[in-house]
Every structure is written in structure tokens, then in C-alpha cells.
Design an enzyme around this catalytic site. Structure first.
Site, short mmCIF file in Angstrom:
data_model
loop_
_atom_site.label_atom_id
_atom_site.label_comp_id
_atom_site.label_asym_id
_atom_site.label_seq_id
_atom_site.Cartn_x
_atom_site.Cartn_y
_atom_site.Cartn_z
N ASP A 157 -29.79 79.77 -39.63
CA ASP A 157 -28.44 79.70 -39.06
C ASP A 157 -27.86 78.29 -39.23
OD1 ASP A 157 -30.44 78.89 -37.33
OD2 ASP A 157 -29.64 79.90 -35.56
N ASP A 217 -30.04 86.84 -49.49
CA ASP A 217 -28.90 87.68 -49.86
C ASP A 217 -27.62 87.14 -49.24
OD1 ASP A 217 -27.43 89.76 -50.84
OD2 ASP A 217 -28.27 91.29 -49.51
N ASP A 222 -24.51 84.63 -50.97
CA ASP A 222 -23.12 85.10 -51.01
C ASP A 222 -22.19 84.09 -50.33
OD1 ASP A 222 -24.00 87.45 -52.24
OD2 ASP A 222 -22.65 88.71 -51.07
N TYR A 253 -35.72 94.43 -46.00
CA TYR A 253 -35.35 95.38 -47.06
C TYR A 253 -36.56 96.21 -47.53
CZ TYR A 253 -30.81 93.01 -47.51
OH TYR A 253 -29.57 92.48 -47.29
N LYS A 280 -36.47 81.43 -40.03
CA LYS A 280 -36.11 81.47 -38.61
C LYS A 280 -37.40 81.68 -37.83
CE LYS A 280 -32.83 81.91 -35.37
NZ LYS A 280 -31.80 80.97 -35.00
MG MG Z 1 -25.67 90.95 -51.73
#
Ligand code: MG
Ligand code: NAI
Length: 326
Positions: A199, A223, A227, A120, A167
């Protein structure tokens, strides 16, 4: 002492749940001065700017900020607002409340997500019509700052260390640096850690969330995985978050503007109110924060409830019930 709080309701149900949160704050015996400012789709339509300069400046100078949600302009609003408060960590608790029909009712996790870099960081290019690229940035300094925060965060009787999610087996340089730095800082602090590949974490958290408590992860992983955890605890209407920096912080529900129900007065204010409890705790009022959380939990369990939880109460009914229980 008066605390200046920037209040940025934004769009959609942000306009409904943010006043619910400030109503709860006003019911406490703490001196707040609320200063309201605009951000989001509506102010962009009116002025051409999703985040007016005065809103940015307010967030950058207030003691703390309470944000609702922004619509299409969410990225243009929330990324600069996180920057305005100098936030380097995003705290996302995912906890199943009693009485809520959760997929995994035993879930009680907190994600500490790196909040400034990774994929990001904004270095994306379109090289040719066929090829696009993205540069992933991981620095030792940001990883260290996050790790130091995590070590302080778990320094209570409630937690035994934290889990590092990464990872590094594939992204050897970037997540290698992240993993090594976080583990090194934890060592310096004498904090216990374990590690899970991101993962594998996704599978393990669905099958057995109880094995995790505090989870430290890079930006994108945090993120997505938080969620995912939201899905385990009964949905977005209940999840709060905090963006914390060295001197200030911004608090917001995880959900968006909910265009399907906006304007009807039926949004669940719980996520915004629990975010306000995190704000109160951040300012050092632990007892008041606990009182808000208990009042919200009792209301979720005993009602009244909004439609997302199978009830027919309004946002105002739920807010009044929380204030009654304070
Ligand atoms: Mg989000
Ligand atoms: P959303 O969170 O707004 O809604 C997803 C679903 O959850 C909808 O069915 C909605 O009604 C329900 N929901 C969400 N919060 C609720 C609440 N408090 N009470 C009851 N039901 C609730 O996510 P969606 O639909 O993906 O995005 C809608 C808009 O919000 C988009 O424009 C998006 O860009 C923006 N958004 C903004 C965010 C922010 O400002 N931080 C975060 C996520 C989305």
C-alpha cells in the site's frame, strides 16, 4: 536457425496490432516461422471453445508465442496460455517515453510479478448465500523460482538489486513466506534488496517513481501496481509484457481488445511491437531488440502518432515508420 513463433491475434485490436508486430519481426534478419492460431470470443462463438486444444498445444511447443488480446473470454484464454508456456514470472516494464504526455515522465520501472499463485490460484468458494471465501496460496518453491529469476535479471550494470513489495505485516504466513524466501535467495546471490509494503508502494511510486527500478511482487499486487504505473507513463497503448517460463515464453501488450476503436485501423501498435522486441531479446538477439526499441522510441517522439497520442496516423502508418527506422 529457424524460430517457430505461435501467433495468436485474438479479438478486437489484437487482430490489428499483432500483424503490425509480425511485420516488424519480418523486417529483421532473423529466421522466423510464424504459425497462426485462434483464441478468444470469436472462436468461442464459432466452436464453443475460447481456447481450442490446437492453440494450447501450439503455444506449448513453439519457441515463443506472440498474443494480441481476447475480449470477454480473456481469463479463459490468457491463464491457460500462461500455463501452456509454463510461465512463472510476468515481466511488465513501465517506462515513460520521450515526447509522451506522461503524468510522471521520469518513470522507468520493471515489475517482476509472480505469475502462478497468490489469490489467482483459483480457490474461491461460495459457502452460503451470505459468505464467500478465497484461499491465498504462496509456496516457497514458486517464490524461490521468481527470486532466482529476479537475481539473474538484475545481474547487469543497469540495476542495483531490487525492491520486494509485500504485505507481510498483515498476511504473515503467505506474504511472510514470500518475503523471507525472496530475501533469502537474494542473499545467496549477493543481490541487494529493499522492502516496501504494497500500500505504501502505491503512494511512493506516484510521488517519486525514480526511487524504484526493479520491483518483485506477488501476483495480485503486481497486477494492480503495474497498471497503476501504466497510468504514470501515459496509458495502456504503450505497455508490453512477457510471461516467461523455463523453456518458453509468451509476449503480449498489456492492453485489451479496445472495442471502442476496434476495426478502424487506428490502434497504437507500440505495445505489441515492444512486446515483439522483448520476444527477440528472449531469443538472444539483443542488438535486434535494441534496434526495435530505438525505432519505436524515435517514432513515438517524432511521429507519426495514433489518435491515443494526439495524432491522426493509422496503425499501418506507425508500423511502416517503425520499420523505416530499423
Ligand atoms: Mg491486469
Ligand atoms: P482495453 O485495454 O481494451 O481499453 C481501454 C482503453 O484504452 C480504451 O479506450 C481503448 O481504446 C484504449 N486502448 C487500449 N489499447 C490501445 C491501443 N493499442 N491503441 C489505442 N488505444 C488503446 O481495456 P478494457 O476496455 O478494460 O477491456 C476491453 C476488453 O478487453 C474486455 O473484454 C477485456 O476483457 C479485454 N481485455 C483483455 C486483456 C487480454 O487479453 N490480455 C487485457 C485487458 C482487457
Amino acid at each position: 536457425m529457424t524460430h517457430e513463433i505461435a501467433v495468436i491475434p485474438g479479438d478486437g485490436i489484437g487482430q490489428e496490432v499483432t500483424p503490425a508486430a509480425t511485420d516488424v519481426l519480418e523486417a529483421l534478419d532473423i529466421d522466423f516461422e510464424f504459425v497462426e492460431a485462434d483464441a478468444g470470443d470469436a472462436v468461442k462463438e464459432a466452436t464453443g471453445e475460447a481456447l481450442p486444444e490446437e492453440t494450447y498445444e501450439l503455444a506449448a511447443s513453439a519457441d515463443a508465442t506472440l498474443f494480441g488480446a481476447a475480449g470477454e473470454t480473456a481469463a479463459d484464454v490468457i491463464l491457460p496460455l500462461r500455463d501452456a508456456v509454463g510461465s512463472f514470472v510476468n515481466i511488465r516494464p513501465a517506462k515513460a517515453y520521450p515526447g509522451i504526455d506522461a503524468v510522471r515522465p521520469e518513470t522507468d520501472l520493471v515489475f517482476l510479478r509472480e505469475n502462478t499463485e497468490g489469490v489467482y490460484a483459483g480457490h474461491e468458494d461460495r459457502l452460503t448465500e451470505d459468505v464467500s471465501t478465497l484461499t491465498r496460496v504462496v509456496t516457497e518453491s514458486a517464490s524461490r523460482e521468481l527470486a532466482e529469476f529476479a537475481c539473474d535479471y538484475v545481474d547487469t550494470d543497469e540495476h542495483d538489486g531490487f525492491t520486494i513489495v509485500h504485505k507481510a505485516n498483515v498476511m504473515r504466513e503467505t506474504d511472510g513466506l514470500f518475503r523471507d524466501t525472496v530475501a533469502e535467495v537474494a542473499d545467496e546471490y549477493g543481490v541487494e534488496t529493499d522492502e516496501v509494503l504494497m500500500d505504501a508502494f502505491a503512494t511512493h511510486v506516484c510521488l517519486d517513481p525514480e526511487q524504484f527500478d526493479v520491483v518483485v511482487c506477488p501476483n495480485l499486487a503486481g497486477d494492480v501496481l503495474s497498471d497503476l504505473a501504466a497510468g504514470l507513463v501515459g496509458g495502456l497503448g504503450l505497455l508490453p509484457s512477457a510471461n516467461v517460463g523455463t523453456e518458453r515464453a509468451l509476449f503480449e501488450p498489456v492492453h485489451g481488445t479496445a472495442p471502442d476503436i476496434a476495426g478502424e485501423g487506428v490502434a497504437n501498435p507500440a505495445a505489441a511491437i515492444i512486446s515483439a522486441a522483448m520476444l527477440v531479446e528472449y531469443l538472444g538477439y539483443d542488438e535486434e531488440a535494441a534496434a526495435i526499441n530505438e525505432a519505436v522510441e524515435a517514432t513515438l517522439e517524432e511521429g507519426p502518432r495514433t489518435a491515443d497520442l494526439g495524432g491522426d496516423a493509422s496503425t499501418e502508418d506507425v508500423t511502416a515508420a517503425v520499420i523505416d527506422r530499423l
